[in-house]
Write a protein that holds these residues in place. Structure first.
Motif, PDB file in Angstrom:
ATOM      1  N   SER A   1      20.218  -3.120  22.709  1.00 19.84           N
ATOM      2  CA  SER A   1      21.426  -2.480  21.965  1.00 19.84           C
ATOM      3  C   SER A   1      22.333  -3.359  21.349  1.00 19.84           C
ATOM      4  CB  SER A   1      22.211  -1.453  23.201  1.00 19.84           C
ATOM      5  OG  SER A   1      22.742  -2.309  24.103  1.00 19.84           O
ATOM      6  N   ARG A   2      22.071  -4.665  21.662  1.00 22.87           N
ATOM      7  CA  ARG A   2      22.856  -5.889  21.038  1.00 22.87           C
ATOM      8  C   ARG A   2      22.151  -6.252  19.824  1.00 22.87           C
ATOM      9  NH1 ARG A   2      24.792  -6.918  26.373  1.00 22.87           N
ATOM     10  NH2 ARG A   2      23.081  -8.060  26.588  1.00 22.87           N
TER      11      ARG A   2
ATOM     12  N   SER B   1      20.689  -6.990  16.224  1.00 22.46           N
ATOM     13  CA  SER B   1      21.099  -6.627  14.965  1.00 22.46           C
ATOM     14  C   SER B   1      20.157  -6.682  13.808  1.00 22.46           C
ATOM     15  CB  SER B   1      22.438  -7.318  14.471  1.00 22.46           C
ATOM     16  OG  SER B   1      22.483  -8.721  14.743  1.00 22.46           O
TER      17      SER B   1
ATOM     18  N   THR C   1      19.637   0.550  19.068  1.00 20.06           N
ATOM     19  CA  THR C   1      20.892   1.177  18.624  1.00 20.06           C
ATOM     20  C   THR C   1      21.874   0.618  17.605  1.00 20.06           C
ATOM     21  OG1 THR C   1      21.970   0.765  20.787  1.00 20.06           O
ATOM     22  CG2 THR C   1      20.578   2.644  20.512  1.00 20.06           C
ATOM     23  N   ALA C   2      21.945  -0.891  17.600  1.00 18.98           N
ATOM     24  CA  ALA C   2      22.794  -1.631  16.783  1.00 18.98           C
ATOM     25  C   ALA C   2      22.009  -2.497  15.672  1.00 18.98           C
ATOM     26  CB  ALA C   2      23.732  -2.325  17.778  1.00 18.98           C
TER      27      ALA C   2
ATOM     28  N   LYS D   1      20.927  -3.510  12.295  1.00 16.93           N
ATOM     29  CA  LYS D   1      21.404  -3.287  11.107  1.00 16.93           C
ATOM     30  C   LYS D   1      20.068  -3.812   9.797  1.00 16.93           C
ATOM     31  CE  LYS D   1      26.308  -4.157  11.669  1.00 16.93           C
ATOM     32  NZ  LYS D   1      26.499  -2.701  11.556  1.00 16.93           N
TER      33      LYS D   1
ATOM     34  N   MET E   1      18.138   6.771  12.945  1.00 20.62           N
ATOM     35  CA  MET E   1      18.466   5.483  13.231  1.00 20.62           C
ATOM     36  C   MET E   1      19.615   5.196  12.264  1.00 20.62           C
ATOM     37  SD  MET E   1      15.091   3.160  13.909  1.00 20.62           S
ATOM     38  CE  MET E   1      16.194   1.550  14.587  1.00 20.62           C
ATOM     39  N   VAL E   2      20.856   5.657  12.854  1.00 21.64           N
ATOM     40  CA  VAL E   2      22.120   5.592  11.804  1.00 21.64           C
ATOM     41  C   VAL E   2      22.547   4.080  11.838  1.00 21.64           C
ATOM     42  CG1 VAL E   2      24.557   6.548  11.775  1.00 21.64           C
ATOM     43  CG2 VAL E   2      22.760   7.618  12.830  1.00 21.64           C
ATOM     44  N   SER E   3      22.325   3.225  12.650  1.00 15.35           N
ATOM     45  CA  SER E   3      22.711   1.680  12.387  1.00 15.35           C
ATOM     46  C   SER E   3      22.090   1.144  11.240  1.00 15.35           C
ATOM     47  CB  SER E   3      22.640   0.973  13.858  1.00 15.35           C
ATOM     48  OG  SER E   3      21.457   0.633  13.961  1.00 15.35           O
TER      49      SER E   3
ATOM     50  N   GLU F   1      21.186  -0.692   7.986  1.00 14.37           N
ATOM     51  CA  GLU F   1      21.514  -0.614   6.653  1.00 14.37           C
ATOM     52  C   GLU F   1      20.699  -1.136   5.752  1.00 14.37           C
ATOM     53  OE1 GLU F   1      25.082  -2.773   6.819  1.00 14.37           O
ATOM     54  OE2 GLU F   1      26.131  -1.363   7.944  1.00 14.37           O
TER      55      GLU F   1
ATOM     56  N   SER G   1      21.705   5.881   6.518  1.00 11.31           N
ATOM     57  CA  SER G   1      22.720   4.882   6.416  1.00 11.31           C
ATOM     58  C   SER G   1      22.255   3.773   5.402  1.00 11.31           C
ATOM     59  CB  SER G   1      23.553   4.338   7.519  1.00 11.31           C
ATOM     60  OG  SER G   1      24.043   5.569   8.261  1.00 11.31           O
TER      61      SER G   1
END
Length: 504
Positions: free
Chosen positions: A275-276, A278, A308-309, A311, A330-332, A334, A361
């Motif tokens: 979850s950490r 990126s 979950t985090a 990007k 997967m909202v995180s 980018e 996103s």
């Protein structure tokens, strides 16, 4: 006599920086005397004697010139070395440290880095003392380039958490003794990594088919490993494809882990660690040619959703059919990169990640194509559709290259233009030709490596608009990295506006 004459003359002029006028040979006056008299007035024996003397002088001078040229070359080389040594001696240790570290960081692989360090140690006692005191030069530890005792030496000279540690699976040996020695070496590398875990910043593990016993033994001896400074972890099982999950690291603690690279395996890691993360690069099912060798789509999607985090996500996977319901998000994410390169299946019928997960996103989308996908570009683009309109995407990059010429000849850029209509908020489109390959999105003979079309919002992106790109190649007469072209420059009056094209 000729030699004595030369030596005597050289001694007479040795104090002069440069000879001026006629060189004062002892027989030069006689040659002038002969020139003022007819042949009948000159004594034959005397003329013959002087001719022989002059010939001897000429021959001797030629040999002396060759010898002097060789001596000058050798002396210049030694003088240059002495000058460099004097200049190095005048440099402070701090300056030399910067030079060494800069040169070290520019080297492309661990093998060259190790060789660089060893060579510096042999230059002088001063160089050795400086190198030993630079932790950066000892921070890359790899089982592929270092013996266990050398790896231990490297580790002992790094006290700060900057180590990049790489373990490559053991080689295959037929002899039992050799196999046991190799297993012992690899196990020793894992033990060393565990003993210096607090100083490891990047950890790469490349598992081979011969590591089964080693990993089991290591998991039993070191079930819990603390890696408090670890920022990047690579787990690569491409040399040992297996449907089993990687469990030996399931109890590791990695509070600072932010970048995860996974190749042909599914690791079991605690949820709080995943979850950490990126930044993630994920490769799975890439080389599988049989259906039974594929990982299940449900397992793959479950792993991706645990990030979950994340990007920045780069995915190169083949997914067996069977969509999840409802389709997860997967909202995180980018920045999404989708890799489709040379799968052993029909690329126009395969399922893609966009069929399984929604990315609401993302602002940047990249697509990397291989040779088979390039040949069937139209079918690939028709299949590659977002479940929901990607209105948030502002940057799109298309990269493709192959060593073999596509069967349909030049890549039709108008197909790409029509596909880009999907991205309603598109601001820039980059076509990367991958000049390391011969054929791609951009002709190999063009002087640019990539083309970036900006201000896409001012023009409706279409196949007709993007199809005009090939006609612009002639406007670039110098090799460049990236050509940046405004979308409006692809319109009817583009010839008058090409002077505003920016070249990077």
């Amino acid at each position: 006599m000729a030699k004595q004459s030369i030596i005597s003359t050289l001694q007479n002029v040795s104090g002069e920086a440069q000879a001026k006028g006629a060189f004062p040979w002892s027989f030069s006056a006689f040659s002038g005397h002969i020139a003022n008299h007819s042949t009948e007035e000159v004594d034959y024996d005397e003329l013959k004697s002087n001719l022989q003397a002059a010939g001897s002088v000429e021959d001797l001078l030629r040999r002396m010139l060759v010898s002097a040229s060789v001596a000058v070359k050798e002396l210049k080389a030694k003088f240059s070395v002495m000058v460099n040594q004097r200049e190095f001696q005048s440099l402070s240790d701090d300056i030399l440290s910067i030079v060494f570290e800069t040169a070290y960081e520019t080297l492309p692989d661990d093998k060259l880095k190790v060789k660089f360090v060893k060579n510096l140690l042999l230059v002088s006692r001063r160089f050795r003392n400086i190198v030993i005191g630079l932790p950066v030069l000892w921070s890359n530890i790899s089982s592929a380039t270092l013996r266990l005792k050398d790896a231990e030496l490297f580790a002992s000279r790094v006290t700060s958490p900057i180590i990049s540690f790489s373990i490559y699976g053991g080689a295959r040996y037929k002899q039992k003794a050799d196999k046991e020695a190799e297993e012992s070496r690899i196990f020793g590398m894992y033990q060393l990594a565990a003993s210096i875990s607090s100083r490891i910043r990047s950890f790469q593990i490349h598992v081979s088919q011969n590591d089964r016993n080693v990993l089991k033994k290591f998991a039993e001896s070191c079930p819990i490993v603390s890696l408090p400074a670890l920022e990047e972890l690579t787990l690569d099982s491409s040399r040992y494809p297996t449907r089993g999950t990687v469990k030996f690291c399931c109890k590791w603690t990695m509070p600072l882990l932010r970048k995860l690279n996974v190749v042909e395996c599914l690791p079991e890691l605690p949820a709080e660690i995943l979850s950490r993360v990126s930044i993630c690069s994920f490769v799975l099912n890439k080389d599988a040619s049989k259906e039974e060798e594929l990982w299940d789509s449900s397992d793959i999607i479950e792993f991706l959703l645990s990030l979950t985090a994340v990007k920045e996500l780069r995915v190169n996977v083949r997914l067996p059919s069977g969509y999840p319901k409802p389709i997860p998000e997967m909202v995180s994410v980018e920045r999404l990169t989708l890799v489709l390169q040379d799968y052993e299946v029909d690329v126009t019928m395969d399922d893609y990640l966009l069929d399984f997960i929604v990315f609401p996103s993302i602002t940047s989308f990249s697509l990397e194509l291989g040779s088979k996908e390039l040949e069937k570009l139209g079918g690939v683009l028709r299949r590659l559709q977002f479940k929901t309109p990607p209105t948030s995407v502002t940057q799109v990059t298309l990269s493709a290259g192959t060593e073999h010429k596509p069967a349909n000849g030049r890549v039709p850029t108008y197909l790409l233009g029509d596909w880009c209509k999907t991205f309603r908020g598109l601001k820039s489109l980059t076509l990367d030709g991958r000049k390391d390959k011969t054929f791609g999105l951009i002709p190999f003979t063009t002087p640019v490596d990539a083309v970036k079309v900006v201000n896409c919002a001012k023009e409706d992106m279409s196949g007709g608009l993007l199809g005009k790109l090939p006609s612009l190649w002639d406007y670039y007469d110098r090799p460049r990295r990236t050509a940046v072209i405004a979308a409006e420059d692809l319109g009817e009056n583009r010839r008058e506006r090409l002077e505003f094209v920016e070249i990077i």
